[in-house]
Design a protein around this motif. Structure first.
Motif: not given
Lengths: 297, 297
Positions: A230-233, A296-297
């Protein structure tokens, strides 16, 4: 409030670790220059420094000397970074990006990446065994044993071997749990254990901290699986959505998103509960556990 | 006479090292089975065991406990074997045969070869730091420091990096000497040093042994270059004639065969001369030096 304390501690520790690697890895004027540049590329300026933060947070319970703590934290981070360099190789996970930069074999070449990993591996033990790390050789030897066990076939490297096999599918929840306990759990546990060793806490007094580290390690991995899905690259600084593409069994495929998230939350609560014997001096460890759930990372 | 004594000692030590790896590397019943099989493939039944023989021969000067000696010898051999596994990788020297068998990445795959090397690297330090190796933690920490320095960027792995650069040519004799002092010399020196550490010889008493190890290491490498040019692949158990094919600078290209052979002989005499303070108890170390000059594999 806890989050602000953690953010400040993480920034301070990250700067300290960067500075230690900068000192340790001066580029020599010979044919090894690229080897050192590759190690600097991989170690300086990036990552959450979760393992160093755990060493500092645990050592802080016992008022350990700050230089000793920083040396041990740097050694453990060196092991972690070596494993990332090797895991990213084409023959392993074949990744091009790491911590928002090209992986070492992309920025340099494969031979340099293998050797840079090998060198960080050796340097970690050199730092731990150095009399500058601790005056008592018993503490130094215990730190080496703690980290060597966590890094080897019964720890991180063994877990990576299982992870490569997991790509072929067919693993059940018990096997995935065991895989992750080795692959990421062992080094997270070794970080907390190292703080306890530095604090000269006898082995029989380490039960609570070990329980904390165990639950934190699993929560971290479940959060990692959720992040992969679900994360943001751009925020994560690495390629995501790999597990789904490969049809690999993970906590997520086995539990589903909702139960995985619930399990992660429960493990974080459980990790914090293991710290009941400590007062406010363990607030940083508690904050790390909450961070793991929300990262988130 | 010296040669028979050495042959018997080498056979006995080789059997001991095989048995230690056999015990250490029991194949687990999980997805790590191939990792352990790969480590067994690389460590058991092969090689001259020169580094273990040096540990035993040096420790014998000081009547060191045999189990301690064997554990340290096994740890150093584990580091040596890990370096062979990684050096043989396609991205490095790209070799298919080693000790008369397929290399690890040929018998298994590249990922397994990287991890098997990494695991032997960690296991070496685990063995050294284990209380079973020596009751005194100071000795254990000193052994770790000795080996970690010899394995890292200022030793073996740094030398391998220079060796890869040497393929591009242009190295002079001083640079090739420095390269080899790191690539093979450092671990040979660490083996002798480990025997002295186990023997609790104070650092100021180690000058003779260090001189011996230094000269032996260079003689060994020159003999290796001669073997590459003139040896028999079937006896050596690996591909030869690589240096000539690659147009790489070595002691041989820089000195020519006759001067290289003469230099090797001189270094062996010099190595033996460094042992003048010792009596017959150092005859095994003297025999090793003569063996290095005459070896065919």
């Amino acid at each position: 409030m806890a989050s602000e304390m953690l953010t400040a501690a993480m920034a301070e520790i990250a700067a300290e670790i960067d500075s230690r690697f900068d000192d340790m890895l001066r580029v020599p004027d010979d044919a090894r220059a690229d080897l050192y540049r590759a190690m600097r590329h991989a170690t300086i300026g990036g990552g959450k420094r979760l393992r160093p933060v755990l060493v500092f947070a645990t050592a802080a319970l016992f008022n350990v000397d700050r230089d000793s703590t920083a040396r041990v934290a740097t050694a453990i981070e060196a092991i972690h970074v070596y494993s990332l360099i090797h895991d990213d190789l084409p023959a392993m996970d074949d990744d091009d990006m790491r911590r928002g930069k090209p992986t070492v074999h992309k920025a340099f070449d494969e031979a340099t990446a293998v050797l840079a990993g090998d060198c960080l591996h050796a340097l970690a033990f050199e730092v731990l065994a150095d009399p500058a790390t601790h005056a008592d050789p018993f503490v130094r030897a215990e730190l080496v044993l703690d980290l060597a066990r966590a890094a080897g076939p019964a720890g991180m490297a063994g877990g990576q071997m299982m992870d490569l096999a997991a790509d072929r599918g067919g693993f059940d929840l018990a096997t995935v749990t065991r895989l992750q306990a080795l692959k990421t759990g062992a080094l997270i546990a070794a970080s907390v254990e190292a703080g306890a060793i530095l604090g000269r806490l006898p082995a029989e007094g380490r039960t609570g901290l070990r329980g904390y580290a165990h639950d934190l390690g699993l929560a971290f991995q479940i959060a990692d699986d959720l992040l992969d899905a679900e994360g943001d690259e751009a925020v994560a600084g690495k390629r995501l959505r790999k597990d789904g593409e490969q049809g690999k069994e993970t906590f997520l495929t086995l539990l589903g998103v909702d139960r995985a998230r619930e399990q992660c939350r429960m493990l974080v609560e459980q990790a914090i509960a293991h710290l009941h014997a400590f007062g406010t001096e363990a607030d940083l460890l508690r904050a790390i556990a909450r961070f793991v759930e929300e990262r988130d990372r």
